[in-house]
Design a protein around this motif. Sequence first.
Motif, PDB file in Angstrom:
ATOM      1  N   LYS A   1     -44.799 -33.591  39.078  1.00 35.51           N
ATOM      2  CA  LYS A   1     -45.507 -34.420  38.005  1.00 35.51           C
ATOM      3  C   LYS A   1     -46.601 -33.373  37.174  1.00 35.51           C
ATOM      4  O   LYS A   1     -46.634 -33.282  36.044  1.00 35.51           O
ATOM      5  N   GLU A   2     -47.393 -32.857  37.900  1.00 40.28           N
ATOM      6  CA  GLU A   2     -48.319 -31.863  37.478  1.00 40.28           C
ATOM      7  C   GLU A   2     -47.949 -30.847  36.815  1.00 40.28           C
ATOM      8  O   GLU A   2     -48.328 -30.193  35.838  1.00 40.28           O
TER       9      GLU A   2
ATOM     10  N   ASP B   1     -55.131 -33.567  45.781  1.00 37.18           N
ATOM     11  CA  ASP B   1     -55.220 -34.797  45.750  1.00 37.18           C
ATOM     12  C   ASP B   1     -54.854 -35.732  46.952  1.00 37.18           C
ATOM     13  O   ASP B   1     -54.883 -36.578  46.977  1.00 37.18           O
ATOM     14  N   HIS B   2     -54.072 -34.878  47.551  1.00 38.79           N
ATOM     15  CA  HIS B   2     -53.315 -35.533  48.839  1.00 38.79           C
ATOM     16  C   HIS B   2     -53.519 -35.001  50.001  1.00 38.79           C
ATOM     17  O   HIS B   2     -52.965 -34.842  50.909  1.00 38.79           O
TER      18      HIS B   2
ATOM     19  N   ALA C   1     -46.040 -35.778  43.260  1.00 36.57           N
ATOM     20  CA  ALA C   1     -47.182 -35.304  42.749  1.00 36.57           C
ATOM     21  C   ALA C   1     -47.196 -33.754  41.888  1.00 36.57           C
ATOM     22  O   ALA C   1     -47.830 -33.636  40.803  1.00 36.57           O
ATOM     23  N   ILE C   2     -46.695 -32.948  42.829  1.00 39.69           N
ATOM     24  CA  ILE C   2     -46.542 -31.679  42.436  1.00 39.69           C
ATOM     25  C   ILE C   2     -45.867 -31.746  41.210  1.00 39.69           C
ATOM     26  O   ILE C   2     -46.233 -30.686  40.229  1.00 39.69           O
TER      27      ILE C   2
ATOM     28  N   GLU D   1     -53.886 -28.150  42.719  1.00 44.54           N
ATOM     29  CA  GLU D   1     -54.501 -29.585  42.211  1.00 44.54           C
ATOM     30  C   GLU D   1     -53.985 -30.593  42.886  1.00 44.54           C
ATOM     31  O   GLU D   1     -54.418 -31.690  43.625  1.00 44.54           O
ATOM     32  N   ALA D   2     -52.471 -30.782  42.707  1.00 45.41           N
ATOM     33  CA  ALA D   2     -51.894 -31.906  43.145  1.00 45.41           C
ATOM     34  C   ALA D   2     -51.814 -32.021  44.667  1.00 45.41           C
ATOM     35  O   ALA D   2     -51.980 -33.015  45.395  1.00 45.41           O
TER      36      ALA D   2
END
Length: 381
Positions: A68-69, A289-290, A65-66, A285-286
């Motif tokens: 990707k962001e 989200d987790h 996720a990190i 932010e990533a």
Amino acid sequence: MIPPQNGVGGSTSTAGLSRSERLARLPLREELRGQEPYGAPQLPVWAMLNVNETTYDVPADVVDAITKEVRHAAQTLNRYPDREFTRLREKLAEYLAHGLTAEHIWAANGSNEIMQHILQAFAGPGRSVMAFPPTYSMYPLYARGTYSRYIAGTRGEDFTQGAEDVARQIREHRPDVVILCSPNNPTGTALGLDVVEAAYDAAVEGGTMVVVDEAYGEFRQSGTPSALELLPGRERLIVSRTMSKAFALAGGRLGYLAAAEEVTDALRLVRLPYHLSAITQAAAEAALDHSEALMANVERIKTQRDRIVDTLTRYGLSPAPSDANFVFFGGLEDEKAAWQHLLDDGILIRDVGIPGHLRVTAGTEAETTAFLESLARHLGR
Ligand SMILES: *Cc1c(COP(=O)(O)O)cnc(C)c1O
């Protein structure tokens, strides 16, 4: 000819001088002469249990996720980042809950920079900062870096703080900023809200800002409250948090605080423009989200923390009760010998400079086992 002492206006030839001699010849501010930079050892050993990081790897889905962001953010790195980091503040407010909104949140590159912003706005030359050692070793350095006077308060014999005692010391010294660390580093113990309330009441009388550093807030024992509960109606109270510990994001450098809206406006006056990079905002932010997945590791760490306290007690040592992800323990005859024995076994813990005491981070189960077994061998148990 006599060479000038500090090189000002004189010869600047430094050939043949040592590095420290060359430093001494620079026109450095007087208060920085002879000072040492912060420097907890960074040694590549098997178990690094000396700076209270989460020792679990970042979970693979969080890494994805990190990535990707950050990749997304990279597409617009030609532009300055959102100076107000609005989306990040919204997510931090949602995470903290307690009725907080983005307007109550401020963030910076680690709580280091959060503290620097606070002191730049509310302390500084001719003003003072008070903290209560043994506590976080960075507080005097934040004071030094912002040219504020540092006032060292005192604690009880067992390093705890009582409401009346704290209030009395604040009334006596009338600092411009007082920092309470809860759970306290290096002792691990959290403050009751009665202590924070008493400190606040005494502080408000003297125009003092109160900062509660809750870097280890997520590791509190169940039933131990957060100072976030006290924020409504207390516009001089600041609660500081970080993603360096519970969020396993020490390398991401993201600290934040919750306070009255006007406090965040005061900090906008001292921050450098665009201080939070687009990469930092994206990574934080990533991770937010987790937060649920990351908090699963917090529970595992708390289990090891409690195991350390129980086992060290059985060893005949005296660990302090801990609301953090580390344990501070006394009862050692020679803390330096114990520290070295552990290091020889590939386990790095922290000598905080208090005779007979050491501090160890609660790591994974395997790291904790290795620490406890190595220490048992050293103690001959
Ligand atoms: C680790 C720690 C912090 C976190 O500092 P960052 O700059 O956010 O990494 C803050 N306060 C205390 C007391 C700590 O021990």
